[in-house]
Write an enzyme that holds these catalytic residues in place. Sequence first.
Site, PDB file in Angstrom:
ATOM      1  N   HIS A 154       0.868  -1.197   0.000  1.00 39.61           N
ATOM      2  CA  HIS A 154       0.000   0.000   0.000  1.00 39.61           C
ATOM      3  C   HIS A 154       0.893   1.232   0.000  1.00 39.61           C
ATOM      4  O   HIS A 154       0.817   2.080   0.885  1.00 39.61           O
ATOM      5  CB  HIS A 154      -0.933  -0.007   1.222  1.00 39.61           C
ATOM      6  CG  HIS A 154      -2.141   0.865   1.083  1.00 39.61           C
ATOM      7  ND1 HIS A 154      -3.442   0.440   1.286  1.00 39.61           N
ATOM      8  CD2 HIS A 154      -2.255   2.185   0.759  1.00 39.61           C
ATOM      9  CE1 HIS A 154      -4.293   1.457   1.118  1.00 39.61           C
ATOM     10  NE2 HIS A 154      -3.598   2.509   0.786  1.00 39.61           N
ATOM     11  N   GLU A 193     -12.593  -0.561  -0.234  1.00 40.80           N
ATOM     12  CA  GLU A 193     -12.625   0.782   0.357  1.00 40.80           C
ATOM     13  C   GLU A 193     -13.831   1.554  -0.143  1.00 40.80           C
ATOM     14  O   GLU A 193     -14.106   1.549  -1.345  1.00 40.80           O
ATOM     15  CB  GLU A 193     -11.378   1.621  -0.005  1.00 40.80           C
ATOM     16  CG  GLU A 193     -10.119   1.264   0.726  1.00 40.80           C
ATOM     17  CD  GLU A 193      -8.947   2.130   0.320  1.00 40.80           C
ATOM     18  OE1 GLU A 193      -9.151   3.302  -0.041  1.00 40.80           O
ATOM     19  OE2 GLU A 193      -7.817   1.614   0.319  1.00 40.80           O
TER      20      GLU A 193
HETATM   21  O1  LIG Z   1      -8.280   9.116  -0.012  1.00 37.59           O
HETATM   22  C1  LIG Z   1      -8.843   8.168   0.841  1.00 37.59           C
HETATM   23  C2  LIG Z   1      -8.213   6.798   0.583  1.00 37.59           C
HETATM   24  C3  LIG Z   1      -6.739   6.714   0.996  1.00 37.59           C
HETATM   25  O2  LIG Z   1      -6.583   7.109   2.345  1.00 37.59           O
HETATM   26  C4  LIG Z   1      -6.283   5.249   0.782  1.00 37.59           C
HETATM   27  O3  LIG Z   1      -4.981   5.004   1.283  1.00 37.59           O
HETATM   28  C5  LIG Z   1      -6.289   4.910  -0.700  1.00 37.59           C
HETATM   29  O4  LIG Z   1      -6.311   3.503  -0.901  1.00 37.59           O
HETATM   30  C6  LIG Z   1      -7.437   5.571  -1.407  1.00 37.59           C
HETATM   31  N1  LIG Z   1      -7.723   5.472  -2.692  1.00 37.59           N
HETATM   32  C7  LIG Z   1      -8.733   6.327  -2.937  1.00 37.59           C
HETATM   33  C8  LIG Z   1      -9.325   6.532  -4.292  1.00 37.59           C
HETATM   34  N2  LIG Z   1      -8.290   6.847  -5.190  1.00 37.59           N
HETATM   35  C9  LIG Z   1      -7.580   8.025  -5.133  1.00 37.59           C
HETATM   36  C10 LIG Z   1      -7.844   9.017  -6.013  1.00 37.59           C
HETATM   37  C11 LIG Z   1      -7.110  10.190  -5.991  1.00 37.59           C
HETATM   38  C12 LIG Z   1      -6.101  10.358  -5.077  1.00 37.59           C
HETATM   39  C13 LIG Z   1      -5.829   9.348  -4.178  1.00 37.59           C
HETATM   40  C14 LIG Z   1      -6.576   8.184  -4.197  1.00 37.59           C
HETATM   41  C15 LIG Z   1      -9.099   6.951  -1.791  1.00 37.59           C
HETATM   42  N3  LIG Z   1      -8.293   6.449  -0.840  1.00 37.59           N
END
Ligand SMILES: OC[C@@H]1[C@@H](O)[C@H](O)[C@@H](O)c2nc(CNc3ccccc3)cn21
Length: 445
Positions: free
Chosen positions: A118, A351
């Site tokens: 991750h 998620e």
């Molecule tokens: O942003 C919230 C979570 C993040 O904390 C997680 O570590 C990660 O797996 C995660 N992925 C997304 C969706 N994708 C995304 C899109 C733009 C920027 C960063 C993540 C949201 N999130």
Amino acid sequence: MRKFPEGFIWGTATASYQVEGATREGGRGRSIWDTFAHTPGKVAQGHHGDVACDHYHRYLDDIQLMKDLGISSYRFSIAWPRVMPEKGRVWVKGLDFYKRLIHALLEAGIRPAVTIYHWDLPQWIEDDGGWNSRETVSRFREYSEILFRELGDLVPMWITHNEPWCASILGYGLGAHAPGLCDWRRAYRAAHHLLLSHGHTVRLYRELGLKGEIGITLNLTPVYPASSRPEDVAAAHRQDMFQNRWFLDPVLKGAYPEELLRRVDAVVGGFDAVQPGDLEVISAPIDFLGVNYYSRAVVADDPADPLLGVRHVPGEGPRTEMDWEVYPEGLYDLLSRLRRDYGDVPIYITENGAAYDDRVEGGSVHDTNRIEYLALHFAAAHRFLEEGGNLRGYYVWSLMDNFEWAFGYTKRFGIVYVDYETLARIPKDSYFWYQQVIRDRAIAP
Ligand SMILES: OC[C@@H]1[C@@H](O)[C@H](O)[C@@H](O)c2nc(CNc3ccccc3)cn21
């Protein structure tokens, strides 16, 4: 009441760099996120993960919160730098924290779901080329084999990668995430090597004869045209290819979208990372697809955009603190599209959640907006299930407020509030609402 099936998996999710802290303990080496976060200007307010939520020391209290919540599974990631802290050195004792965590979860009746990667790549591997280098594929396989041999009999669910799109595009293409590079050729190569390492690790899992299930988690964003004009529909098709099919097609169909290969050729002069046999490895059959869903994209045709010829336009729904549109219909549409275009692959929502400006009032956090967000998205998932969709479970992001990458601690996604001054945990109203949903195995109509 809208009932969910018997055995439906309710969970919560976190990730190592976002919650653990203890970045200098247990023999841990530095990760690219340690480097990135300690580089001035990269993360909001100079925040970093040195302490984070101190989950490394407080995991027993956090497991008690999970047990009281009633979840059946907890998704977390393992920090690669705890196992391979420096070049040429394997530190299996770096897994001791995870062994304690996993045993405590099992004793609490909570199924561990482990994400192998991750985003916290060991810095020494990045110094050796990182995901731009094919060498990292074999290093990832070596790392995975250590995890499988040490934890394989205890952990029933494995996720090779979390969001290779983010790790490659944000990390190597746009520079918004670690390692902070702005080089599209490296981004494409990184994406390919992440996928290739996924495939080799799935094959390894089968070769070791382990009895659990293994898959990959992709961030998937359904794309809608801003209008019914043919040029906007075509723009949505291009964005879908870039955002979703780039990873879905190799993993589930064994081929990159032809149009992507043509654009890569035009933009970076060819996809030189792909070698004969790679796509067969990448498409090694998986037991499930992990889906991270947060919102949708709406795009219009824009010839001025050099990469895809698209322009994002805001949807009309309310926004979260991340300025992401609340669009639960997108979850139903996404799940239905996956079933239509990729077959009946078992799915976990690994998620889904929202950031809001949570405030403590008299010792409570009344996050009614997050309850509304989750209720709407649970309903979308329920609709898919009612139509026979193969949805196995749902992990809410996140168990607790944590380090939100380039936003630092300024964005709160947790159903448990974290006071970063004292590190105290305060269950929010959404925690108690989710607790009741799990008890009822249902949501209100
Ligand atoms: O942003 C919230 C979570 C993040 O904390 C997680 O570590 C990660 O797996 C995660 N992925 C997304 C969706 N994708 C995304 C899109 C733009 C920027 C960063 C993540 C949201 N999130």
